[in-house]
Write a protein that holds these residues in place. Structure first.
Motif, PDB file in Angstrom:
ATOM      1  N   ALA A 333      59.145  49.516  61.920  1.00 32.93           N
ATOM      2  CA  ALA A 333      57.760  49.835  62.057  1.00 32.93           C
ATOM      3  C   ALA A 333      57.267  49.482  63.479  1.00 32.93           C
ATOM      4  O   ALA A 333      56.699  50.207  64.086  1.00 32.93           O
ATOM      5  CB  ALA A 333      56.899  49.180  61.070  1.00 32.93           C
ATOM      6  N   GLU A 336      58.253  52.243  65.673  1.00 32.79           N
ATOM      7  CA  GLU A 336      57.416  53.572  65.561  1.00 32.79           C
ATOM      8  C   GLU A 336      56.121  53.295  66.378  1.00 32.79           C
ATOM      9  O   GLU A 336      55.589  54.096  66.967  1.00 32.79           O
ATOM     10  CB  GLU A 336      57.141  53.832  64.104  1.00 32.79           C
ATOM     11  CG  GLU A 336      56.324  54.726  63.809  1.00 32.79           C
ATOM     12  CD  GLU A 336      56.692  56.205  64.077  1.00 32.79           C
ATOM     13  OE1 GLU A 336      56.287  57.128  64.410  1.00 32.79           O
ATOM     14  OE2 GLU A 336      58.221  56.203  64.149  1.00 32.79           O
ATOM     15  N   MET A 352      59.907  56.139  57.622  1.00 33.77           N
ATOM     16  CA  MET A 352      60.307  55.617  58.740  1.00 33.77           C
ATOM     17  C   MET A 352      62.291  55.197  58.694  1.00 33.77           C
ATOM     18  O   MET A 352      62.771  55.060  59.497  1.00 33.77           O
ATOM     19  CB  MET A 352      59.650  54.286  59.050  1.00 33.77           C
ATOM     20  CG  MET A 352      58.189  54.506  59.354  1.00 33.77           C
ATOM     21  SD  MET A 352      57.672  52.859  60.150  1.00 33.77           S
ATOM     22  CE  MET A 352      55.921  53.454  60.154  1.00 33.77           C
TER      23      MET A 352
END
Length: 628
Positions: A333, A336, A352
């Protein structure tokens, strides 16, 4: 009276000498020359011999006792009359002598009752060092009293000296205990805290994350990375970068909710852990953190604009979560978040994680790996410092798939743990290691066991059954476990390890210093060996903290009579440092990489990598990962 004492202490030796002379004369008259020579020789003493001093009054006797204390030629027994010529009486004499010499035995010789024994005992006690002889006395009575009390006097002196020596030894042991406890406390703190910020480090954070998983409550785990931190180091220097890290950590502590954990994972990366009621609450907390950091910091007079990105995962209580997997998801995360433009929060979702499908494929292939013959065991030597002797091998599993090629144990072992395939793999590993072990001349094999294997029902009986099936002596099998394996149920773990030790198995605590290490655990569990984690060995040359931890573990192991194996030895410098520190055993690429079973057999037969003990020097023939 004094003449009587002289006769008592002199007549025995004179009588013995006279008797010996008469016997020698008789032997000579009757022609026994050999007996005559033996009997004419000085007689061996058959009783105590005394040097006696006589004093007619108490004061000279008191002075003589004082002089004996200074000279070291002390008196064992004092015979004291109650009545003496003008001066101090027997009671006062006894009191003054006792005040000077607490060890002397006092014999009160009296035919009167001027003082009761209780009076004299009060004045010259203790009572067990005061004795009485009534006048008129027998010569044997005086001699026996003197002999017995002299022997007792010597025993009392020796006993007191022994007690003093023991007390000194106890004091030394107490000092060593306190020093060891202080070193342990320091080592534990250093192992669990970041040296720059004093924040909890990655190890401490993993422990806190594991505890949150066990609590079965909803919590959020976030990873934070400073944006453009490298620019600060490059522009203002690393000292400025270190100062900014300290300032950010202080700001995080002020901003996160009460009870949250803030840890520094390394570099400019931090981890956050907090209980939450919902994902929205977790996102709001992270956004407040980003807003707080998005300010201007004054670093050594320079203005530095702060910015951070956060990746977050929310763990629900109804779902089983693996701490390592949670960190992996939060890291995905975070990546990202950085790709989205930095300075934002991103919550993990399944899209993801492209590796999830790959993990499922790995799980499916792992169940067929044994049947396909894709698994094999390799062996890395464990070296004794004395002559660099190969005394054992650590068995390591390798998996080479047809579809994906070699797959790291760090990937497929956790998957096996989650899918319950670990028991099947573990049984195969024991069987393979036992077969190879039968070809070695005497070395042991060290087999790793995961926490799930260790918690297996009737684990001890299962291990014994497989070892007996191969006809292997238990003392040639070393069971390697981590502290994580025994921490969940310490009582059960202590009993399991004790039973294994009773059966003869060796026990090694792997990755020591990275888990729940404590002196209490080491004392509680039946162990033979501590294995220092390779991360500390690797950091010895760069970090003072790692070197301190390594030295502390080595000294701790030696103090407790445990072997200490340093894993991950890769350079001559590391080897020299560990040998100087007193490390008993070594393992790493510097000596040999993990090798196939046939090469391991050759190394086992060869036995020595250096010069055997007894030669003047030790020279290393293998190095840099070679096996020749």
């Amino acid at each position: 009276m004094h003449e009587s004492y002289r006769q008592v202490f002199g007549q025995r030796s004179e009588a013995a000498a006279g008797g010996a002379a008469l016997s020698a004369m008789a032997a000579e008259l009757f022609g026994d020359e050999e007996q005559a020579e033996e009997l004419s020789a000085p007689p061996a003493p058959v009783q105590e011999q005394f040097d006696c001093d006589h004093f007619s009054q108490g004061l000279p006797a008191v002075d003589a006792v004082a002089a004996s204390i200074e000279s070291g030629e002390r008196y064992a027994v004092a015979f004291i009359d109650v009545r003496m010529p003008p001066g101090i009486d027997g009671k006062e004499t006894a009191r003054r002598i006792r005040a000077i010499d607490p060890d002397i035995n006092l014999v009160i010789v009296t035919g009167y009752s001027d003082f009761s024994p209780l009076d004299i005992s009060r004045a010259a006690g203790p009572a067990d060092k005061i004795f009485y002889i009534a006048k008129p006395f027998q010569a044997e009575e005086v001699m026996q009293t003197a002999t017995a009390l002299s022997a007792r006097w010597r025993v009392d002196i020796e006993l007191r000296e022994a007690r003093a020596a023991l007390a000194e030894k106890i004091d030394q042991l107490e000092e060593q205990k306190l020093e060891l406890a202080a070193n342990e406390s320091k080592a534990v703190h250093m192992a669990n805290h970041d040296s720059l910020t004093e924040a909890p480090n990655r190890l401490a954070f993993m422990r806190a994350l594991t505890e949150h998983v066990r609590e079965r409550q909803r919590f959020a785990m976030a990873m934070l990375d400073l944006d453009r931190f490298k620019l600060v180091n490059d522009t203002f220097g690393h000292l400025a970068g270190d100062e900014l890290i300290r300032m950010v950590y202080a700001l995080l502590q002020e901003t996160v909710p009460q009870g949250a954990v803030v840890a520094r994972l390394g570099g400019d990366e931090f981890a956050l852990l907090s209980h939450v009621t919902s994902e929205d609450e977790a996102v709001m907390c992270c956004e407040r953190v980003i807003k707080a950091i998005s300010t201007s910091f004054k670093v050594f007079g320079h203005s530095v604009q702060g910015s951070a990105s956060i990746g977050m995962v929310v763990a629900d209580p109804e779902n089983d979560k693996d701490p390592v997997d949670l960190m992996r998801r939060a890291d995905l995360a975070l990546n990202e978040s950085k790709r989205a433009g930095r300075g934002v929060v991103r919550v993990f979702d399944e899209s993801m994680d492209e590796s999830i499908r790959f993990r499922r494929q790995i799980e499916g292939g792992l169940s067929e790996a044994i049947a396909k013959g894709e698994l094999k065991m390799v062996y890395q030597p464990i070296i004794s410092r004395d002559g660099l002797e190969i005394i054992g091998f650590e068995a390591l599993m390798r998996w080479n798939t047809e579809e994906f090629g070699p797959i790291s144990p760090a990937m497929f072992i956790p998957i096996a743990e989650e899918s319950n395939l670990i028991h099947e793999l573990g049984d195969w590993a024991i069987d393979e290691a036992a077969k190879t072990l039968q070809q070695w001349p005497g070395q042991y094999v060290s087999v790793n066991f995961s926490p799930r294997q260790f918690r297996r029902q009737n684990f001890v009986g299962h291990i014994i059954e497989r070892v007996q099936h191969h006809g292997i002596a238990p003392d040639r099998i070393q069971i390697e476990i981590t502290e994580t394996a025994i921490f969940d149920d310490a009582e059960r773990a202590a009993e399991t390890l004790y039973r294994l030790r009773q059966m003869g198995f060796r026990i090694a605590l792997d990755d020591f210093g990275t888990g729940y290490s404590s002196l209490y655990n080491i004392r509680r569990f039946a162990l033979d060996c501590l294995k220092i984690d390779r991360s500390f060995i690797d950091g010895m040359g760069r970090e003072r903290a790692s070197a301190a931890i390594v030295h502390s573990i080595i000294h701790l192991g030696r103090a407790l009579g445990l072997e200490v194996v340093a894993e991950g030895v890769e350079t001559q410098e590391q080897l020299d440092t560990l040998l100087v520190a007193g490390c008993s055993h070594l393992q790493g690429y510097f000596f040999s990489r993990p090798v196939d079973a046939d090469i391991a057999c050759e190394l086992a037969e060869r036995r020595w990598l250096g010069t055997p003990p007894g030669d003047n020097v030790v020279t290393l023939e293998a190095g840099n990962g070679t096996t020749g």
